[in-house]
Write a protein that holds these residues in place. Structure first.
Motif, PDB file in Angstrom:
ATOM      1  N   MET A   1      56.109  60.836   9.178  1.00  0.00           N
ATOM      2  CA  MET A   1      56.962  60.738  10.358  1.00  0.00           C
ATOM      3  C   MET A   1      56.149  60.991  11.632  1.00  0.00           C
ATOM      4  O   MET A   1      56.354  60.317  12.635  1.00  0.00           O
ATOM      5  CB  MET A   1      58.136  61.713  10.264  1.00  0.00           C
TER       6      MET A   1
ATOM      7  N   ALA B   1      68.489  51.303  13.032  1.00  0.00           N
ATOM      8  CA  ALA B   1      67.926  52.522  12.441  1.00  0.00           C
ATOM      9  C   ALA B   1      69.022  53.414  11.881  1.00  0.00           C
ATOM     10  O   ALA B   1      68.871  53.987  10.799  1.00  0.00           O
ATOM     11  CB  ALA B   1      67.096  53.280  13.476  1.00  0.00           C
ATOM     12  N   VAL B   2      70.136  53.528  12.600  1.00  0.00           N
ATOM     13  CA  VAL B   2      71.260  54.339  12.109  1.00  0.00           C
ATOM     14  C   VAL B   2      71.774  53.762  10.792  1.00  0.00           C
ATOM     15  O   VAL B   2      72.020  54.505   9.833  1.00  0.00           O
ATOM     16  CB  VAL B   2      72.387  54.425  13.165  1.00  0.00           C
TER      17      VAL B   2
ATOM     18  N   HIS C   1      69.227  54.563   8.080  1.00  0.00           N
ATOM     19  CA  HIS C   1      69.291  55.972   7.692  1.00  0.00           C
ATOM     20  C   HIS C   1      70.511  56.250   6.817  1.00  0.00           C
ATOM     21  O   HIS C   1      70.427  57.016   5.853  1.00  0.00           O
ATOM     22  CB  HIS C   1      69.333  56.870   8.932  1.00  0.00           C
ATOM     23  N   THR C   2      71.625  55.617   7.136  1.00  0.00           N
ATOM     24  CA  THR C   2      72.849  55.807   6.349  1.00  0.00           C
ATOM     25  C   THR C   2      72.640  55.339   4.912  1.00  0.00           C
ATOM     26  O   THR C   2      73.022  56.026   3.957  1.00  0.00           O
ATOM     27  CB  THR C   2      74.024  55.047   7.007  1.00  0.00           C
TER      28      THR C   2
ATOM     29  N   ILE D   1      69.756  54.993   3.355  1.00  0.00           N
ATOM     30  CA  ILE D   1      68.762  55.878   2.726  1.00  0.00           C
ATOM     31  C   ILE D   1      69.428  57.174   2.264  1.00  0.00           C
ATOM     32  O   ILE D   1      69.233  57.620   1.123  1.00  0.00           O
ATOM     33  CB  ILE D   1      67.601  56.173   3.696  1.00  0.00           C
ATOM     34  N   LEU D   2      70.227  57.769   3.136  1.00  0.00           N
ATOM     35  CA  LEU D   2      70.911  59.011   2.775  1.00  0.00           C
ATOM     36  C   LEU D   2      71.871  58.823   1.606  1.00  0.00           C
ATOM     37  O   LEU D   2      71.992  59.701   0.751  1.00  0.00           O
ATOM     38  CB  LEU D   2      71.642  59.586   3.982  1.00  0.00           C
TER      39      LEU D   2
ATOM     40  N   ARG E   1      64.441  51.575   0.202  1.00  0.00           N
ATOM     41  CA  ARG E   1      65.042  51.534   1.537  1.00  0.00           C
ATOM     42  C   ARG E   1      64.157  52.216   2.573  1.00  0.00           C
ATOM     43  O   ARG E   1      64.002  51.737   3.687  1.00  0.00           O
ATOM     44  CB  ARG E   1      66.423  52.187   1.526  1.00  0.00           C
ATOM     45  N   MET E   2      63.589  53.377   2.212  1.00  0.00           N
ATOM     46  CA  MET E   2      62.735  54.090   3.150  1.00  0.00           C
ATOM     47  C   MET E   2      61.467  53.298   3.431  1.00  0.00           C
ATOM     48  O   MET E   2      61.028  53.209   4.585  1.00  0.00           O
ATOM     49  CB  MET E   2      62.391  55.476   2.593  1.00  0.00           C
TER      50      MET E   2
ATOM     51  N   HIS F   1      62.352  50.541   5.799  1.00  0.00           N
ATOM     52  CA  HIS F   1      62.622  51.091   7.139  1.00  0.00           C
ATOM     53  C   HIS F   1      61.318  51.452   7.858  1.00  0.00           C
ATOM     54  O   HIS F   1      61.101  51.063   9.005  1.00  0.00           O
ATOM     55  CB  HIS F   1      63.530  52.312   7.001  1.00  0.00           C
TER      56      HIS F   1
END
Length: 76
Positions: free
Chosen positions: A11, A36-37, A40-41, A43-44, A58-59, A62
């Motif tokens: 990061m 990006a949101v 992130h959703t 990925i989470l 997914r990561m 991204h």
């Protein structure tokens, strides 16, 4: 913070490249922030579902997308 040292190093490297891009505002458009949101959703969700393969995929997608954006922006 997760305490995940490799993730923290990644990061830092990615954020530094993006911040150093010559046109930082171009890199962080509202559309890209919305994308990006969404990323992130997803990925989470994969992490919450304990789906390691999906989370990794997914990561990777991204981070690769933002790496490419930063490289293009730095070259402009």
């Amino acid at each position: 913070a997760s305490g995940n040292e490799p993730l923290m190093a990644l990061m830092e490297a990615v954020s530094t490249a993006i911040k150093d891009a010559s046109d930082y505002q171009h890199v962080t458009t509202p559309e890209r922030r919305a994308e990006a949101v969404k990323a992130h959703t997803v990925i989470l969700k994969a992490i919450a579902d304990q789906d390691e393969a999906a989370a990794f995929k997914r990561m990777d997608r991204h981070v690769s997308t933002y790496r490419d954006i930063a490289i293009r922006a730095a070259g402009d």
